[in-house]
Motif scaffolding. Structure first.
Motif, PDB file in Angstrom:
ATOM      1  N   TYR A 132      -6.204  31.024  27.354  1.00 18.96           N
ATOM      2  CA  TYR A 132      -4.796  30.768  27.062  1.00 18.96           C
ATOM      3  C   TYR A 132      -4.007  32.057  26.812  1.00 18.96           C
ATOM      4  N   ARG A 133      -4.673  33.087  26.324  1.00 13.74           N
ATOM      5  CA  ARG A 133      -3.987  34.347  26.036  1.00 13.74           C
ATOM      6  C   ARG A 133      -3.441  35.030  27.291  1.00 13.74           C
ATOM      7  N   HIS A 134      -3.940  34.626  28.444  1.00  7.81           N
ATOM      8  CA  HIS A 134      -3.487  35.222  29.702  1.00  7.81           C
ATOM      9  C   HIS A 134      -2.354  34.416  30.347  1.00  7.81           C
ATOM     10  N   VAL A 135      -1.890  33.394  29.647  1.00  2.69           N
ATOM     11  CA  VAL A 135      -0.786  32.565  30.137  1.00  2.69           C
ATOM     12  C   VAL A 135       0.420  32.825  29.241  1.00  2.69           C
ATOM     13  N   PRO A 136       1.426  33.550  29.717  1.00  3.61           N
ATOM     14  CA  PRO A 136       2.571  33.900  28.858  1.00  3.61           C
ATOM     15  C   PRO A 136       3.208  32.702  28.156  1.00  3.61           C
ATOM     16  N   ASP A 137       3.287  31.564  28.845  1.00  6.41           N
ATOM     17  CA  ASP A 137       3.932  30.400  28.245  1.00  6.41           C
ATOM     18  C   ASP A 137       3.072  29.713  27.193  1.00  6.41           C
ATOM     19  N   CYS A 138       1.876  30.233  26.954  1.00  8.82           N
ATOM     20  CA  CYS A 138       1.034  29.721  25.866  1.00  8.82           C
ATOM     21  C   CYS A 138       1.165  30.554  24.603  1.00  8.82           C
ATOM     22  N   LEU A 139       1.641  31.777  24.741  1.00  7.17           N
ATOM     23  CA  LEU A 139       1.695  32.691  23.604  1.00  7.17           C
ATOM     24  C   LEU A 139       2.837  32.323  22.669  1.00  7.17           C
ATOM     25  N   LYS A 146       8.127  20.925  25.381  1.00  5.08           N
ATOM     26  CA  LYS A 146       8.717  20.008  26.362  1.00  5.08           C
ATOM     27  C   LYS A 146       8.883  20.688  27.722  1.00  5.08           C
ATOM     28  N   GLY A 147       8.262  20.099  28.736  1.00  2.00           N
ATOM     29  CA  GLY A 147       8.385  20.614  30.082  1.00  2.00           C
ATOM     30  C   GLY A 147       7.535  21.830  30.400  1.00  2.00           C
ATOM     31  N   ASN A 148       6.659  22.225  29.500  1.00  2.00           N
ATOM     32  CA  ASN A 148       5.839  23.418  29.714  1.00  2.00           C
ATOM     33  C   ASN A 148       4.614  23.055  30.558  1.00  2.00           C
ATOM     34  N   ARG A 149       4.752  23.171  31.880  1.00  2.00           N
ATOM     35  CA  ARG A 149       3.665  22.831  32.784  1.00  2.00           C
ATOM     36  C   ARG A 149       2.646  23.958  32.936  1.00  2.00           C
ATOM     37  N   GLU A 150       3.022  25.166  32.585  1.00  2.00           N
ATOM     38  CA  GLU A 150       2.131  26.308  32.790  1.00  2.00           C
ATOM     39  C   GLU A 150       1.008  26.358  31.763  1.00  2.00           C
ATOM     40  N   CYS A 151       1.316  25.959  30.553  1.00  2.00           N
ATOM     41  CA  CYS A 151       0.317  26.003  29.479  1.00  2.00           C
ATOM     42  C   CYS A 151      -0.307  24.620  29.325  1.00  2.00           C
ATOM     43  N   ARG A 152      -1.566  24.503  29.686  1.00  2.00           N
ATOM     44  CA  ARG A 152      -2.214  23.187  29.643  1.00  2.00           C
ATOM     45  C   ARG A 152      -2.455  22.701  28.221  1.00  2.00           C
ATOM     46  N   LEU A 153      -2.385  23.589  27.257  1.00  2.00           N
ATOM     47  CA  LEU A 153      -2.546  23.174  25.869  1.00  2.00           C
ATOM     48  C   LEU A 153      -1.270  22.576  25.297  1.00  2.00           C
ATOM     49  N   ALA A 154      -0.162  22.774  25.963  1.00  2.00           N
ATOM     50  CA  ALA A 154       1.121  22.250  25.482  1.00  2.00           C
ATOM     51  C   ALA A 154       1.279  20.790  25.890  1.00  2.00           C
ATOM     52  N   LEU A 155       1.591  19.938  24.938  1.00  2.00           N
ATOM     53  CA  LEU A 155       1.884  18.538  25.253  1.00  2.00           C
ATOM     54  C   LEU A 155       3.329  18.474  25.735  1.00  2.00           C
ATOM     55  N   GLU A 156       3.480  18.523  27.040  1.00  2.00           N
ATOM     56  CA  GLU A 156       4.791  18.751  27.651  1.00  2.00           C
ATOM     57  C   GLU A 156       5.550  17.480  27.983  1.00  2.00           C
TER      58      GLU A 156
END
Length: 255
Positions: A132-139, A146-156
């Motif tokens: 996850y640290r290599h995905v900017p939208d996870c940091l 909401k709508g965060n498709r790039e970070c799989r840990l985010a309940l989007e």
């Protein structure tokens, strides 16, 4: 709870009677509390958590300034109890299985429960934690839910009600996390941390995580909820009190 345990208390199972504190809350009994009394007085089904674990969350909900916003990951035999502990505030349950939501609401239609979907699988937990640290939208400095498709840990794709409200207490007791293809609680833990950090209201967010005897729950809690914010624990339950952190330069959750 103390507002209504004196009503018909002889009919309560001893398991719930032992929760009774000294009466400190006054006011009329609410319909949800009466429903809880009726339900548990006539049922042999007991809540999934232990008395000691329930008491931890109960004490926080009792001290929460009304109205208390209470978000629960999971829907089960204890849901009516949780809602009755927060009679003057909104309680929202998030459940992964539509069939189970239908089953529970058939007997308790007054509960506010929504079905949610997860993009993770328990067998992916180690890889998700490492990558996850290599995905900017996870940091934390750039992440959003909401709508965060790039970070799989985010309940989007949660109901708008989740994103529009700031939650005072978050209970993580779902989704399932005991077989490889189960969703696991990785995304729930990450998203709860994001909600707590984004808080703008005065005060901290209380996060309760159940089943910390399992590796994934422990490791993800250490990474995202942070042991420095752990204020208590009993049995298989950890209690965190997480302050807001809206820094856009942060790259770690537990700096």
């Amino acid at each position: 709870m103390s507002a209504f345990l004196t009503v018909g208390h002889r009919d309560w199972p001893s398991y719930l009677l032992s929760l009774r504190p000294k009466p400190t809350i006054s006011g009329p009994t609410t319909p949800i509390q009466l429903q809880a009394i009726l339900h548990y007085a006539t049922s042999k089904v007991t809540p999934q958590q232990s008395l000691q674990e329930i008491t931890k969350s109960f004490n926080v909900l009792r001290s929460c300034k009304s109205p208390c916003n209470f978000l629960v990951f999971g829907l089960g035999y204890d849901s009516l109890m949780w809602a009755s502990f927060n009679p003057n505030g909104p309680t929202l349950f998030l459940e992964e299985t539509p069939e189970w939501v239908t089953t529970v609401l058939k007997d308790a239609p007054w509960l506010n429960a929504k079905t949610v979907s997860y993009r993770t699988r328990l067998k992916e937990a180690d890889r998700l934690l490492a990558s996850y640290r290599h995905v900017p939208d996870c940091l934390p400095g750039k992440a959003f839910l909401k709508g965060n498709r790039e970070c799989r840990l985010a309940l989007e794709n949660l109901p708008d009600e989740v994103y529009e409200r700031e939650w005072d207490v978050i209970m993580i007791d779902a989704p399932r996390g005991y077989f490889p293809d189960a969703p696991g609680r990785m995304a729930a833990i990450y998203s709860a941390a994001m909600m707590a950090r984004a808080r703008k209201r005065v005060g901290n967010t209380h996060v309760f995580l159940h089943d910390v005897d399992r590796k994934v729950e422990r490791e993800f809690a250490k990474e995202f909820l942070c042991l420095k914010f752990k204020v208590g624990g009993v049995g298989r339950l950890w209690h965190f009190e997480i302050p807001p952190n809206n820094s856009t330069s942060s790259t770690k959750f537990c700096d």
